[in-house]
Design a protein around this motif. Structure first.
Motif, PDB file in Angstrom:
ATOM      1  N   ALA A  58      -0.917 -66.779  58.958  1.00 48.24           N
ATOM      2  CA  ALA A  58       0.288 -67.550  58.636  1.00 48.24           C
ATOM      3  C   ALA A  58       0.386 -67.892  57.154  1.00 48.24           C
ATOM      4  O   ALA A  58       1.145 -68.785  56.776  1.00 48.24           O
ATOM      5  CB  ALA A  58       0.305 -68.827  59.476  1.00 48.24           C
ATOM      6  N   THR A  59      -0.348 -67.184  56.302  1.00 48.27           N
ATOM      7  CA  THR A  59      -0.353 -67.545  54.885  1.00 48.27           C
ATOM      8  C   THR A  59       0.995 -67.327  54.211  1.00 48.27           C
ATOM      9  O   THR A  59       1.237 -67.894  53.153  1.00 48.27           O
ATOM     10  CB  THR A  59      -1.440 -66.772  54.104  1.00 48.27           C
ATOM     11  OG1 THR A  59      -1.223 -65.366  54.286  1.00 48.27           O
ATOM     12  CG2 THR A  59      -2.826 -67.166  54.562  1.00 48.27           C
ATOM     13  N   ASP A  60       1.870 -66.536  54.815  1.00 46.38           N
ATOM     14  CA  ASP A  60       3.186 -66.304  54.225  1.00 46.38           C
ATOM     15  C   ASP A  60       4.299 -67.064  54.953  1.00 46.38           C
ATOM     16  O   ASP A  60       5.472 -66.839  54.701  1.00 46.38           O
ATOM     17  CB  ASP A  60       3.492 -64.808  54.179  1.00 46.38           C
ATOM     18  CG  ASP A  60       3.379 -64.124  55.536  1.00 46.38           C
ATOM     19  OD1 ASP A  60       2.935 -64.772  56.512  1.00 46.38           O
ATOM     20  OD2 ASP A  60       3.719 -62.934  55.626  1.00 46.38           O
ATOM     21  N   VAL A  61       3.933 -67.998  55.819  1.00 51.56           N
ATOM     22  CA  VAL A  61       4.919 -68.810  56.542  1.00 51.56           C
ATOM     23  C   VAL A  61       5.208 -70.058  55.707  1.00 51.56           C
ATOM     24  O   VAL A  61       4.290 -70.823  55.395  1.00 51.56           O
ATOM     25  CB  VAL A  61       4.389 -69.198  57.948  1.00 51.56           C
ATOM     26  CG1 VAL A  61       5.362 -70.141  58.643  1.00 51.56           C
ATOM     27  CG2 VAL A  61       4.132 -67.952  58.782  1.00 51.56           C
ATOM     28  N   PRO A  62       6.475 -70.276  55.325  1.00 54.07           N
ATOM     29  CA  PRO A  62       6.799 -71.448  54.493  1.00 54.07           C
ATOM     30  C   PRO A  62       6.559 -72.765  55.233  1.00 54.07           C
ATOM     31  O   PRO A  62       6.802 -72.869  56.436  1.00 54.07           O
ATOM     32  CB  PRO A  62       8.286 -71.278  54.188  1.00 54.07           C
ATOM     33  CG  PRO A  62       8.705 -69.961  54.726  1.00 54.07           C
ATOM     34  CD  PRO A  62       7.632 -69.451  55.625  1.00 54.07           C
ATOM     35  N   VAL A  63       6.101 -73.771  54.460  1.00 55.13           N
ATOM     36  CA  VAL A  63       5.876 -75.099  55.032  1.00 55.13           C
ATOM     37  C   VAL A  63       6.220 -76.168  53.995  1.00 55.13           C
ATOM     38  O   VAL A  63       5.850 -76.048  52.823  1.00 55.13           O
ATOM     39  CB  VAL A  63       4.426 -75.256  55.561  1.00 55.13           C
ATOM     40  CG1 VAL A  63       3.404 -75.107  54.464  1.00 55.13           C
ATOM     41  CG2 VAL A  63       4.244 -76.565  56.307  1.00 55.13           C
ATOM     42  N   LEU A  64       6.956 -77.163  54.427  1.00 47.56           N
ATOM     43  CA  LEU A  64       7.330 -78.332  53.623  1.00 47.56           C
ATOM     44  C   LEU A  64       7.980 -77.964  52.287  1.00 47.56           C
ATOM     45  O   LEU A  64       7.914 -78.735  51.332  1.00 47.56           O
ATOM     46  CB  LEU A  64       6.119 -79.248  53.395  1.00 47.56           C
ATOM     47  CG  LEU A  64       5.563 -79.927  54.636  1.00 47.56           C
ATOM     48  CD1 LEU A  64       4.297 -80.712  54.297  1.00 47.56           C
ATOM     49  CD2 LEU A  64       6.602 -80.851  55.276  1.00 47.56           C
ATOM     50  N   GLY A  65       8.587 -76.787  52.203  1.00 49.53           N
ATOM     51  CA  GLY A  65       9.328 -76.395  51.009  1.00 49.53           C
ATOM     52  C   GLY A  65       8.485 -76.210  49.766  1.00 49.53           C
ATOM     53  O   GLY A  65       9.000 -76.255  48.652  1.00 49.53           O
TER      54      GLY A  65
END
Length: 161
Positions: A58-65
């Motif tokens: 999931a290293t390329d999944v965006p989180v918290l902008g």
């Protein structure tokens, strides 16, 4: 004796802010460890599910902008299964080196919550739980391993509120 499926499973999210780009020499050991550690997680007793993109992690999944944040989101049978995985083997080795790979963040970076068995949380749900923990501390809605709540407590609290 009849085997009954659990009503709840334990969701966990943790985020980390990278010190360097994922393709940098400084993060090579971390990146090289992702597939082996994820394979151990997938085979662990009590593991249910983990978020992954086409990359297999999931290293390329965006989180918290924040483009420098990476997210780990998974579901486990219970806290004991999660803890058994976290503090053993290669995951433990990488965890011990986290300050080499990630910035130290003052706010909470890990949140746990109970989900109905079979539910797979989305990143938006995980962000909400983590932000709730940061704002309110451990509650049945979002808690930590050090301040856990039993499955079903959130429903009991919301019904009596």
């Amino acid at each position: 004796m009849t085997d009954t499926a659990p009503a709840y499973e334990l969701a966990q999210v943790n985020i980390a802010r990278l010190r360097h780009p994922l393709d940098s020499a400084e993060l090579k050991d971390f990146v090289d460890g992702l597939d082996p550690v994820n394979a151990v997680a997938d085979a662990s007793d009590g593991f249910v599910w983990r978020l992954k993109s086409d990359s297999g992690n999931a290293t390329d999944v965006p989180v918290l902008g924040d483009a420098w944040l990476i997210v780990n989101l998974s579901v486990w049978r219970d806290a004991e299964a999660l803890t058994a995985f976290m503090y053993r083997g290669q995951h433990r080795e990488l965890l011990a080196r986290r300050r080499e790979f990630f910035e130290r963040l003052e706010e909470a970076v890990t949140a746990l919550w109970w989900v109905p068995a079979g539910h797979r949380p989305a990143v938006a749900e995980a962000e909400d739980r983590l932000l709730h923990l940061r704002a309110h501390g451990p509650t049945p809605y979002a808690f930590t391993l050090r301040a856990p709540f039993a499955p079903g407590e959130e429903a009991a609290v919301s019904r009596s509120a």
